[in-house]
Motif scaffolding. Structure first.
Motif, PDB file in Angstrom:
ATOM      1  N   GLY A 169      -1.384  -5.982 -12.765  1.00 14.78           N
ATOM      2  CA  GLY A 169      -2.715  -5.670 -13.261  1.00 14.78           C
ATOM      3  C   GLY A 169      -3.501  -4.702 -12.391  1.00 14.78           C
ATOM      4  N   PRO A 170      -3.399  -4.791 -11.056  1.00 15.05           N
ATOM      5  CA  PRO A 170      -4.140  -3.847 -10.207  1.00 15.05           C
ATOM      6  C   PRO A 170      -3.640  -2.406 -10.316  1.00 15.05           C
ATOM      7  N   GLY A 171      -2.383  -2.226 -10.660  1.00 17.20           N
ATOM      8  CA  GLY A 171      -1.766  -0.896 -10.684  1.00 17.20           C
ATOM      9  C   GLY A 171      -0.473  -0.941  -9.895  1.00 17.20           C
ATOM     10  N   VAL A 172      -0.307  -0.012  -8.962  1.00 13.42           N
ATOM     11  CA  VAL A 172       0.873   0.021  -8.093  1.00 13.42           C
ATOM     12  C   VAL A 172       0.469  -0.414  -6.693  1.00 13.42           C
ATOM     13  N   VAL A 173       1.214  -1.360  -6.147  1.00 16.07           N
ATOM     14  CA  VAL A 173       0.969  -1.815  -4.773  1.00 16.07           C
ATOM     15  C   VAL A 173       2.230  -1.530  -3.966  1.00 16.07           C
ATOM     16  N   LEU A 174       2.089  -0.754  -2.907  1.00 14.78           N
ATOM     17  CA  LEU A 174       3.197  -0.462  -2.003  1.00 14.78           C
ATOM     18  C   LEU A 174       3.059  -1.342  -0.772  1.00 14.78           C
ATOM     19  N   VAL A 175       4.035  -2.196  -0.565  1.00 11.53           N
ATOM     20  CA  VAL A 175       3.991  -3.169   0.524  1.00 11.53           C
ATOM     21  C   VAL A 175       5.026  -2.785   1.576  1.00 11.53           C
ATOM     22  N   ALA A 176       4.568  -2.550   2.801  1.00 15.88           N
ATOM     23  CA  ALA A 176       5.462  -2.104   3.865  1.00 15.88           C
ATOM     24  C   ALA A 176       5.630  -3.194   4.915  1.00 15.88           C
ATOM     25  N   LEU A 235       6.454   6.255   5.922  1.00 17.34           N
ATOM     26  CA  LEU A 235       7.184   5.830   4.730  1.00 17.34           C
ATOM     27  C   LEU A 235       6.239   5.611   3.557  1.00 17.34           C
ATOM     28  N   LEU A 236       5.118   4.937   3.834  1.00 21.99           N
ATOM     29  CA  LEU A 236       4.117   4.679   2.794  1.00 21.99           C
ATOM     30  C   LEU A 236       3.562   5.974   2.230  1.00 21.99           C
ATOM     31  N   ALA A 237       3.236   6.913   3.120  1.00 26.21           N
ATOM     32  CA  ALA A 237       2.653   8.180   2.677  1.00 26.21           C
ATOM     33  C   ALA A 237       3.624   8.943   1.772  1.00 26.21           C
ATOM     34  N   GLN A 238       4.893   8.978   2.153  1.00 24.96           N
ATOM     35  CA  GLN A 238       5.892   9.675   1.344  1.00 24.96           C
ATOM     36  C   GLN A 238       6.075   9.005  -0.017  1.00 24.96           C
ATOM     37  N   GLU A 239       6.124   7.661  -0.009  1.00 25.69           N
ATOM     38  CA  GLU A 239       6.327   6.943  -1.273  1.00 25.69           C
ATOM     39  C   GLU A 239       5.113   7.083  -2.176  1.00 25.69           C
ATOM     40  N   LYS A 240       3.930   7.092  -1.579  1.00 23.65           N
ATOM     41  CA  LYS A 240       2.707   7.252  -2.375  1.00 23.65           C
ATOM     42  C   LYS A 240       2.699   8.609  -3.085  1.00 23.65           C
ATOM     43  N   LYS A 241       3.153   9.665  -2.399  1.00 23.58           N
ATOM     44  CA  LYS A 241       3.227  10.987  -3.023  1.00 23.58           C
ATOM     45  C   LYS A 241       4.201  10.986  -4.196  1.00 23.58           C
ATOM     46  N   ARG A 242       5.353  10.352  -3.993  1.00 22.41           N
ATOM     47  CA  ARG A 242       6.359  10.291  -5.069  1.00 22.41           C
ATOM     48  C   ARG A 242       5.811   9.582  -6.296  1.00 22.41           C
ATOM     49  N   VAL A 243       5.143   8.449  -6.059  1.00 22.86           N
ATOM     50  CA  VAL A 243       4.623   7.643  -7.165  1.00 22.86           C
ATOM     51  C   VAL A 243       3.466   8.357  -7.863  1.00 22.86           C
ATOM     52  N   ALA A 244       2.573   8.964  -7.070  1.00 21.14           N
ATOM     53  CA  ALA A 244       1.377   9.596  -7.626  1.00 21.14           C
ATOM     54  C   ALA A 244       1.721  10.737  -8.584  1.00 21.14           C
ATOM     55  N   ALA A 258      10.889   3.828 -13.258  1.00 20.79           N
ATOM     56  CA  ALA A 258      12.316   3.515 -13.196  1.00 20.79           C
ATOM     57  C   ALA A 258      13.146   4.746 -12.840  1.00 20.79           C
ATOM     58  N   ALA A 259      12.611   5.921 -13.162  1.00 15.58           N
ATOM     59  CA  ALA A 259      13.353   7.160 -12.901  1.00 15.58           C
ATOM     60  C   ALA A 259      13.329   7.561 -11.427  1.00 15.58           C
ATOM     61  N   LEU A 260      12.449   6.957 -10.646  1.00 14.98           N
ATOM     62  CA  LEU A 260      12.317   7.361  -9.247  1.00 14.98           C
ATOM     63  C   LEU A 260      13.524   6.973  -8.407  1.00 14.98           C
TER      64      LEU A 260
END
Length: 242
Positions: free
Chosen positions: A137-144, A154-163, A212-214
């Motif tokens: 419900g909140p959206g996307v949560v990246l947990v490191a 790692l978080l910064a790179q993954e956030k760019k990919r997802v965004a 899923a394509a990521l």
């Protein structure tokens, strides 16, 4: 013929249900024995809650001259309180043992209740740092989880990919730890539950199809918290080979 088959199927289902119930009781009993060995206050807390709540209900009933009528209710409520105390103390012990172990955050996320879609280890390093992706419900949560100076990149790179794929959908970053601006492992589930609800279930499903394509970057992490006796070098060597 059909009636006979239905009876056999019903018997088989009942037998499987009894077996599952017996296995579940066995697991609870084993958990109780293990917890009792490590937690000397468990029995006093459970017995105390049973006696106190039963006594309170009995006392209230005594005032209205229905004490014997409400006594079974008091015992039932006291037993329920004892079970709740047992569950919470077991959970506390499990989280304290898992805290700081590689794979602990993924394990905690995959055991969450509710409509959460967890993708463990979407990014990782050979030092067993990892980022896990959670949709809800909140959206996307990246947990490191891992060393803060490594997981931040790692978080910064993954956030760019997802965004790139999800546009304006909110993205939250979480680093597991006990320092400032970090979330302790035992509070991770509660933290996610308190995040604002920005998406409806249909939007979450659509988002899952996009992400899923990521695919995943990095090697797979251990399934669940790594045992305390495991050698870090051996695990790292295994991950490099994958």
């Amino acid at each position: 013929m059909a009636g006979k088959q239905d009876k056999e199927a019903a018997k088989l289902a009942k037998k499987e249900k009894r077996a599952a119930s017996k296995a579940r009781r066995g697991q609870i009993f084993e958990a109780f024995k293990m917890q009792r060995k490590e937690d000397k206050a468990l029995i006093p807390w459970m017995v105390g809650s049973l006696l106190v709540i039963t006594g309170v209900v009995f006392g209230i009933g005594f005032i209205f001259d229905v004490h014997w009528v409400v006594l079974p209710l008091g015992i039932l409520l006291g037993a329920l309180a004892a079970v709740i105390i047992f569950g919470r103390r077991v959970q506390k012990t499990v989280y304290s043992k898992a805290d700081g172990q590689p794979g602990a955050a993924a394990w905690a996320l995959e055991n969450m209740r509710g409509r959460w879609k967890v993708t463990p280890t979407v990014a990782a390093t050979t030092q067993l740092d990892a980022v896990h992706r959670v949709l809800g419900g909140p959206g996307v949560v990246l947990v490191a989880e891992g060393a803060p100076h490594r997981v931040k990149s790692l978080l910064a790179q993954e956030k760019k990919r997802v965004a790139r794929l999800i546009g304006e959908t909110p993205i939250y970053n979480v680093i597991i730890g006990n320092e400032e601006q970090q979330v302790p492992l035992k509070k991770l589930q509660g933290y996610l539950m308190k995040l604002p609800r920005n998406l409806k279930p249909a939007q979450v499903d659509a988002l899952e199809a996009k992400l899923a394509a990521l695919g995943n970057r990095g090697a797979a992490m251990p399934k669940g918290p790594m045992p305390a006796g495991a050698k870090m070098r051996n695990v790292q060597r295994t991950i490099r080979r994958r």
